[in-house]
Design an enzyme around this catalytic site. Structure first.
Site, short mmCIF file in Angstrom:
data_model
loop_
_atom_site.label_atom_id
_atom_site.label_comp_id
_atom_site.label_asym_id
_atom_site.label_seq_id
_atom_site.Cartn_x
_atom_site.Cartn_y
_atom_site.Cartn_z
N GLU A 1 0.83 -1.21 0.00
CA GLU A 1 0.00 0.00 0.00
C GLU A 1 0.86 1.26 0.00
O GLU A 1 0.50 2.27 -0.62
CB GLU A 1 -0.93 0.00 1.22
N HIS B 1 1.78 2.18 -3.50
CA HIS B 1 0.73 2.98 -4.16
C HIS B 1 0.81 4.44 -3.71
O HIS B 1 0.72 5.36 -4.53
CB HIS B 1 -0.66 2.43 -3.79
N ASP C 1 -5.96 -4.00 -8.19
CA ASP C 1 -4.86 -3.36 -8.91
C ASP C 1 -4.85 -3.73 -10.39
O ASP C 1 -4.67 -2.87 -11.25
CB ASP C 1 -3.52 -3.75 -8.28
#
Length: 255
Positions: A56, A59, A161
């Site tokens: 995460e 991202h 994703d």
């Protein structure tokens, strides 16, 4: 519970995560594993969720490169959730942000693979993994988990994703709302497969399938509404002509 901040991003862990740890301890105890074996299992689960956090964070840092802030990252028993201020709308930006997470897992798998010996024979591999997580196979399990996390996240099931990567690629040639609709329908089709496999093998896949179906539909509807309202302003929908009533006007009573 707030654990702290990294790169200005708040890191939280949901209280239900403790239930997962308790379940793992109970399940291993029921299977007759020793305290050392249970400890290795708990450490492995914690390492997996560190991996999820790094996924995460990948991202988040990719989004930050495009001046998109991340409010926080929350670790849940079913994975991680990064709350970005917004989803990048330019195809290239969305592609980079979406692929950053799986690339973290691939990188971790490659680094781990440099320091372990991976059995070439499938029977030898299964034998090494059959006794649960221990000191001898901890990093082999870590390598396999990261490999599968990357592969699983790359499945083109929007809004995962892989689905966002698919939408970004489609958006290079199609309007964003159309690309979203196509990616959402493909994701929902794959989600039905998740649910069927879940009933046969792993109930966890049922929850993932339901999440994908609902999430894809919400995203598709939101994008369609945004497309229809594009170019309009609030003043365009305000009433400009409306009837008025004299405050001193008298009304007739009727029986």
């Amino acid at each position: 519970m707030k654990l702290g901040k990294i790169a200005g991003i708040g890191l939280y862990i949901h209280w239900t995560f403790s239930l997962l740890i308790a379940f793992i301890i109970f399940a291993n105890y029921k299977n007759g594993q020793s305290a050392i074996q249970i400890l290795w299992s708990v450490l492995f689960i914690l390492s997996v969720f560190v991996t999820v956090f790094l996924h995460e964070l990948g991202h988040a840092l990719a989004a930050k490169n495009y001046h998109i802030n991340t409010k926080d990252i929350t670790i849940l028993p079913i994975g991680g959730l990064a709350r970005l201020d917004k989803i990048p709308e330019k195809p290239l930006e969305e592609l980079v942000v979406a692929i950053a997470g799986p690339l973290v897992n691939i990188t971790l798998a490659i680094i781990t693979g440099l320091f372990i010996t991976i059995p070439s024979d499938s029977n030898e591999l299964m034998a090494k993994l059959s006794n649960g997580v221990n000191a001898n196979n901890f990093f082999l399990n870590f390598f396999i988990v990261n490999f599968w996390l990357a592969l699983f996240n790359l499945i083109p099931a929007f809004p995962m994703d892989g689905g966002r990567i698919l939408r970004a690629i489609l958006s290079f040639k199609l309007e964003r709302n159309i690309a979203t609709k196509i990616a959402a329908r493909i994701g929902q089709f794959i989600a039905v497969g998740f649910i069927l496999l879940g009933f046969l093998y792993n109930p966890f896949l049922v929850f993932i399938g339901i999440f994908v179906i609902i999430g894809a539909q919400v995203e598709a509807d939101s994008m369609q509404s945004k497309h229809l309202l594009k170019g309009f302003k609030v003043r365009d929908i305000l009433m400009k002509q409306y009837p008025v009533i004299d405050a001193h006007a008298k009304t007739k009573n009727s029986d």
